[in-house]
Enzyme design. Structure first.
Site, short mmCIF file in Angstrom:
data_model
loop_
_atom_site.label_atom_id
_atom_site.label_comp_id
_atom_site.label_asym_id
_atom_site.label_seq_id
_atom_site.Cartn_x
_atom_site.Cartn_y
_atom_site.Cartn_z
CG HIS A 177 -52.85 30.64 35.14
ND1 HIS A 177 -52.42 31.82 34.69
CD2 HIS A 177 -53.88 30.67 36.07
CE1 HIS A 177 -53.07 32.77 35.42
NE2 HIS A 177 -53.80 31.89 36.21
CD GLU A 217 -50.10 31.50 32.06
OE1 GLU A 217 -50.34 32.18 33.17
OE2 GLU A 217 -50.80 31.03 31.45
CB CYS A 264 -56.52 33.78 34.82
SG CYS A 264 -57.03 33.56 36.41
#
Length: 236
Positions: free
Chosen positions: A213, A215, A108
């Site tokens: 994202h 994660e 990001c």
């Protein structure tokens, strides 16, 4: 073989004067066989160089907008919050990582930052500068996948995804790459509007940017862990 140690840039809370970390980055590194450590903020080049020399790989995380003076532009009114501490510190860390050709993953803001530091530019305010029906800052819970990206042929991302040409992703970003930096190559584009969603540097050991994202998504959608696995493997 010892497990590779991956340095992760934290977020900074100005109200509490504290560093903090979204746990998904560290958890994804651990799940991929690496050891995560949170990097400190410092403008001491000598100390930062010594720290970088001791680590095997790096993640530049999400967060606030980058200051457009980093790529020679004036701020627009729609610019979001910026973080000068992160701009200065992460620039220093990335320059040292690049000099040592150590593996680096940008997520990001980190994806955008690498593009800036390699000579590219950003849309300072994506909704007004490149309007689209795709919601790049989703309202759904962060693990929900809300739009699709097209994966470029013959790229590392396609290899990591076992030859898949499309991938469902989540999305939480206010800015995006406008001009891709020289030397970087596109790995994925947003299917609906062509926004650059992933890149790599073909002449570096591992320099990768991911706009979404992983994660936040990998626990519910394990295919996204492959991005962190690739970083850890490159850092071994």
């Amino acid at each position: 073989m010892s497990r590779p140690v991956i340095g992760i840039t934290p977020l900074y809370d100005y109200n509490l004067n504290s560093w903090w970390m979204i746990p998904g980055y560290a958890e994804a590194v651990q799940a991929s066989g690496g050891i995560p450590v949170v990097l400190p903020f410092s403008d001491d080049r000598e100390a930062t160089a010594e720290l970088v020399s001791k680590l095997d790989g790096f993640i530049f995380t999400g967060g606030p907008d980058s200051n457009p003076n980093m790529y020679g532009e004036e701020m627009v009114l729609q610019l979001g919050m910026i973080d000068s501490k992160r701009d200065v510190n992460e620039k220093l860390i990335y320059e040292l990582v690049r000099e040592a050709d150590k593996p680096a993953l940008g997520v990001c803001r980190g994806h955008q930052l690498i593009n800036i530091l390699e000579g590219g530019t950003l849309y300072q305010d994506l909704p007004s500068m490149k309007p689209s029906e795709t919601r790049h800052s989703q309202r759904q819970p962060n693990y929900i996948l809300t739009h699709r990206v097209d994966i470029a042929e013959s790229t590392p991302l396609m290899d990591w995804m076992d030859g898949a040409k499309k991938l469902e992703v989540n999305s939480y970003h206010h800015q995006a790459i406008k001009d891709l930096a020289p030397g970087l190559k596109v790995m994925a584009l947003s299917s609906e509007d062509g926004i650059i969603e992933a890149f790599y540097h073909p002449e570096r050991r591992f320099t990768v940017g991911i706009q979404w994202h992983p994660e936040l998504a990998y626990k519910d959608h394990p295919v996204h862990q492959r991005i962190f696995q690739a970083l850890v493997d490159a850092a071994k």
